[in-house]
Design a protein around this motif. Structure first.
Motif, PDB file in Angstrom:
ATOM      1  N   ARG A 152      11.710  -3.565  -6.465  1.00 42.08           N
ATOM      2  CA  ARG A 152      10.497  -3.233  -5.705  1.00 42.08           C
ATOM      3  C   ARG A 152       9.257  -3.313  -6.589  1.00 42.08           C
ATOM      4  NH1 ARG A 152      11.706  -0.666  -0.500  1.00 42.08           N
ATOM      5  NH2 ARG A 152      13.939  -0.452  -0.427  1.00 42.08           N
ATOM      6  N   GLU A 153       9.415  -2.944  -7.853  1.00 45.55           N
ATOM      7  CA  GLU A 153       8.304  -3.037  -8.806  1.00 45.55           C
ATOM      8  C   GLU A 153       7.841  -4.487  -8.930  1.00 45.55           C
ATOM      9  OE1 GLU A 153       5.422  -2.039 -11.505  1.00 45.55           O
ATOM     10  OE2 GLU A 153       6.672  -0.646 -10.362  1.00 45.55           O
ATOM     11  N   ARG A 154       8.787  -5.401  -9.070  1.00 39.67           N
ATOM     12  CA  ARG A 154       8.426  -6.825  -9.165  1.00 39.67           C
ATOM     13  C   ARG A 154       7.741  -7.293  -7.895  1.00 39.67           C
ATOM     14  NH1 ARG A 154      13.543  -6.911 -11.460  1.00 39.67           N
ATOM     15  NH2 ARG A 154      14.476  -7.700  -9.525  1.00 39.67           N
ATOM     16  N   ARG A 155       8.211  -6.833  -6.766  1.00 42.04           N
ATOM     17  CA  ARG A 155       7.634  -7.230  -5.476  1.00 42.04           C
ATOM     18  C   ARG A 155       6.178  -6.754  -5.371  1.00 42.04           C
ATOM     19  NH1 ARG A 155      10.270  -8.834  -0.507  1.00 42.04           N
ATOM     20  NH2 ARG A 155       9.222  -7.976   1.306  1.00 42.04           N
ATOM     21  N   VAL A 156       5.928  -5.512  -5.776  1.00 35.89           N
ATOM     22  CA  VAL A 156       4.554  -4.977  -5.736  1.00 35.89           C
ATOM     23  C   VAL A 156       3.667  -5.760  -6.701  1.00 35.89           C
ATOM     24  CG1 VAL A 156       3.118  -2.977  -6.309  1.00 35.89           C
ATOM     25  CG2 VAL A 156       5.187  -2.674  -4.940  1.00 35.89           C
ATOM     26  N   ARG A 157       4.156  -6.004  -7.918  1.00 37.61           N
ATOM     27  CA  ARG A 157       3.348  -6.748  -8.896  1.00 37.61           C
ATOM     28  C   ARG A 157       3.019  -8.145  -8.392  1.00 37.61           C
ATOM     29  NH1 ARG A 157       6.418  -7.482 -13.414  1.00 37.61           N
ATOM     30  NH2 ARG A 157       8.011  -5.970 -12.920  1.00 37.61           N
ATOM     31  N   ARG A 173       0.832  -1.219   0.000  1.00 33.38           N
ATOM     32  CA  ARG A 173       0.000   0.000   0.000  1.00 33.38           C
ATOM     33  C   ARG A 173       0.858   1.256   0.000  1.00 33.38           C
ATOM     34  NH1 ARG A 173      -3.239  -2.997   3.829  1.00 33.38           N
ATOM     35  NH2 ARG A 173      -2.082  -1.926   5.446  1.00 33.38           N
ATOM     36  N   ASP A 174       1.967   1.224   0.722  1.00 35.81           N
ATOM     37  CA  ASP A 174       2.862   2.385   0.777  1.00 35.81           C
ATOM     38  C   ASP A 174       3.500   2.692  -0.575  1.00 35.81           C
ATOM     39  OD1 ASP A 174       2.337   2.704   3.463  1.00 35.81           O
ATOM     40  OD2 ASP A 174       4.227   1.801   4.139  1.00 35.81           O
ATOM     41  N   ARG A 175       3.516   1.708  -1.461  1.00 31.64           N
ATOM     42  CA  ARG A 175       4.197   1.886  -2.749  1.00 31.64           C
ATOM     43  C   ARG A 175       3.255   1.950  -3.942  1.00 31.64           C
ATOM     44  NH1 ARG A 175       8.517  -2.118  -0.500  1.00 31.64           N
ATOM     45  NH2 ARG A 175       9.994  -0.603   0.297  1.00 31.64           N
ATOM     46  N   LEU A 176       1.957   1.914  -3.717  1.00 31.08           N
ATOM     47  CA  LEU A 176       1.016   1.879  -4.838  1.00 31.08           C
ATOM     48  C   LEU A 176       1.106   3.109  -5.735  1.00 31.08           C
ATOM     49  CD1 LEU A 176      -2.212   0.222  -3.387  1.00 31.08           C
ATOM     50  CD2 LEU A 176      -0.491  -0.760  -4.917  1.00 31.08           C
ATOM     51  N   SER A 177       1.232   4.281  -5.158  1.00 27.07           N
ATOM     52  CA  SER A 177       1.323   5.502  -5.978  1.00 27.07           C
ATOM     53  C   SER A 177       2.576   5.476  -6.842  1.00 27.07           C
ATOM     54  CB  SER A 177       1.329   6.753  -5.104  1.00 27.07           C
ATOM     55  OG  SER A 177       0.076   6.925  -4.503  1.00 27.07           O
ATOM     56  N   ASP A 178       3.704   5.091  -6.255  1.00 25.87           N
ATOM     57  CA  ASP A 178       4.945   5.001  -7.022  1.00 25.87           C
ATOM     58  C   ASP A 178       4.833   3.933  -8.107  1.00 25.87           C
ATOM     59  OD1 ASP A 178       6.146   7.014  -5.533  1.00 25.87           O
ATOM     60  OD2 ASP A 178       6.967   5.602  -4.066  1.00 25.87           O
ATOM     61  N   ARG A 227      -6.111  -9.986  -3.138  1.00 27.15           N
ATOM     62  CA  ARG A 227      -7.342  -9.408  -3.676  1.00 27.15           C
ATOM     63  C   ARG A 227      -7.622  -8.024  -3.098  1.00 27.15           C
ATOM     64  NH1 ARG A 227     -11.659 -12.809  -1.748  1.00 27.15           N
ATOM     65  NH2 ARG A 227     -10.316 -14.387  -2.619  1.00 27.15           N
ATOM     66  N   ARG A 228      -7.372  -7.840  -1.806  1.00 25.14           N
ATOM     67  CA  ARG A 228      -7.659  -6.557  -1.169  1.00 25.14           C
ATOM     68  C   ARG A 228      -6.765  -5.438  -1.699  1.00 25.14           C
ATOM     69  NH1 ARG A 228      -7.450  -7.727   4.985  1.00 25.14           N
ATOM     70  NH2 ARG A 228      -7.875  -5.511   5.105  1.00 25.14           N
ATOM     71  N   CYS A 229      -5.490  -5.724  -1.850  1.00 22.52           N
ATOM     72  CA  CYS A 229      -4.575  -4.704  -2.376  1.00 22.52           C
ATOM     73  C   CYS A 229      -4.855  -4.431  -3.852  1.00 22.52           C
ATOM     74  CB  CYS A 229      -3.119  -5.116  -2.159  1.00 22.52           C
ATOM     75  SG  CYS A 229      -2.618  -5.006  -0.413  1.00 22.52           S
ATOM     76  N   ARG A 230      -5.240  -5.471  -4.608  1.00 17.72           N
ATOM     77  CA  ARG A 230      -5.621  -5.267  -6.013  1.00 17.72           C
ATOM     78  C   ARG A 230      -6.814  -4.347  -6.111  1.00 17.72           C
ATOM     79  NH1 ARG A 230      -5.059 -10.637  -6.937  1.00 17.72           N
ATOM     80  NH2 ARG A 230      -7.299 -10.971  -6.863  1.00 17.72           N
ATOM     81  N   SER A 231      -7.782  -4.546  -5.225  1.00 19.20           N
ATOM     82  CA  SER A 231      -8.973  -3.698  -5.203  1.00 19.20           C
ATOM     83  C   SER A 231      -8.609  -2.253  -4.864  1.00 19.20           C
ATOM     84  CB  SER A 231      -9.974  -4.249  -4.188  1.00 19.20           C
ATOM     85  OG  SER A 231     -11.087  -3.427  -4.105  1.00 19.20           O
ATOM     86  N   LEU A 232      -7.736  -2.076  -3.891  1.00 15.03           N
ATOM     87  CA  LEU A 232      -7.284  -0.735  -3.515  1.00 15.03           C
ATOM     88  C   LEU A 232      -6.544  -0.084  -4.680  1.00 15.03           C
ATOM     89  CD1 LEU A 232      -6.954   1.423  -1.305  1.00 15.03           C
ATOM     90  CD2 LEU A 232      -4.848   0.240  -0.632  1.00 15.03           C
ATOM     91  N   TYR A 233      -5.696  -0.837  -5.353  1.00 15.74           N
ATOM     92  CA  TYR A 233      -4.957  -0.314  -6.494  1.00 15.74           C
ATOM     93  C   TYR A 233      -5.901   0.083  -7.627  1.00 15.74           C
ATOM     94  CZ  TYR A 233      -1.642   0.056 -10.323  1.00 15.74           C
ATOM     95  OH  TYR A 233      -0.919   0.512 -11.389  1.00 15.74           O
ATOM     96  N   ALA A 234      -6.901  -0.739  -7.899  1.00 13.84           N
ATOM     97  CA  ALA A 234      -7.880  -0.417  -8.942  1.00 13.84           C
ATOM     98  C   ALA A 234      -8.611   0.879  -8.601  1.00 13.84           C
ATOM     99  CB  ALA A 234      -8.866  -1.569  -9.119  1.00 13.84           C
ATOM    100  N   SER A 235      -8.937   1.066  -7.331  1.00 10.92           N
ATOM    101  CA  SER A 235      -9.594   2.291  -6.890  1.00 10.92           C
ATOM    102  C   SER A 235      -8.678   3.497  -7.087  1.00 10.92           C
ATOM    103  CB  SER A 235      -9.993   2.160  -5.424  1.00 10.92           C
ATOM    104  OG  SER A 235     -10.568   3.340  -4.955  1.00 10.92           O
ATOM    105  N   LEU A 236      -7.402   3.338  -6.777  1.00 12.02           N
ATOM    106  CA  LEU A 236      -6.429   4.419  -6.972  1.00 12.02           C
ATOM    107  C   LEU A 236      -6.322   4.777  -8.452  1.00 12.02           C
ATOM    108  CD1 LEU A 236      -4.172   6.299  -5.918  1.00 12.02           C
ATOM    109  CD2 LEU A 236      -2.604   4.360  -6.178  1.00 12.02           C
ATOM    110  N   VAL A 237      -6.276   3.773  -9.308  1.00  7.94           N
ATOM    111  CA  VAL A 237      -6.184   4.010 -10.751  1.00  7.94           C
ATOM    112  C   VAL A 237      -7.407   4.790 -11.233  1.00  7.94           C
ATOM    113  CG1 VAL A 237      -6.249   2.877 -13.022  1.00  7.94           C
ATOM    114  CG2 VAL A 237      -4.689   2.046 -11.245  1.00  7.94           C
TER     115      VAL A 237
END
Length: 96
Positions: free
Chosen positions: A40-45, A25-30, A52-62
């Motif tokens: 770090r990009e690979r780790r986030v992906r 979550r701390d790295r979603l904007s970056d 599922r929860r972080c994917r949902s949060l990321y989709a909301s951010l997008v």
């Protein structure tokens, strides 16, 4: 990344590889801006693939970022209210 028993076991086993929800979550904007170092990009992906929860949060951010960018592309005549106009002017100045 908590959930059913199996999801909890899997998340515990892969956390050292994929990182925690908090770290992600701390790295979603970056991540969205493409400004993370490759490791770090690979780790986030990887984390987003399994959580599922972080994917949902990321989709909301997008969706939020896309909405704000779309607002910045509108003509002043389309905007109503001074608050929207101020936001658009700031977006244009900062070139989001």
């Amino acid at each position: 990344m908590a959930g059913t028993g199996i999801e909890l076991i899997v998340s515990t086993l892969i956390r050292p590889i994929n990182g925690s929800c908090e770290e992600t979550r701390d790295r979603l904007s970056d991540h969205l801006e493409g400004s993370l170092p490759p490791r770090r990009e690979r780790r986030v992906r990887r984390h987003l693939r399994y959580c599922r929860r972080c994917r949902s949060l990321y989709a909301s951010l997008v969706r939020t970022v896309e909405s704000v960018r779309e607002l910045g592309r509108r003509d002043d005549a389309e905007l109503s209210g001074s608050a929207a106009r101020v936001v658009v002017e700031r977006i244009r100045r900062e070139d989001l």
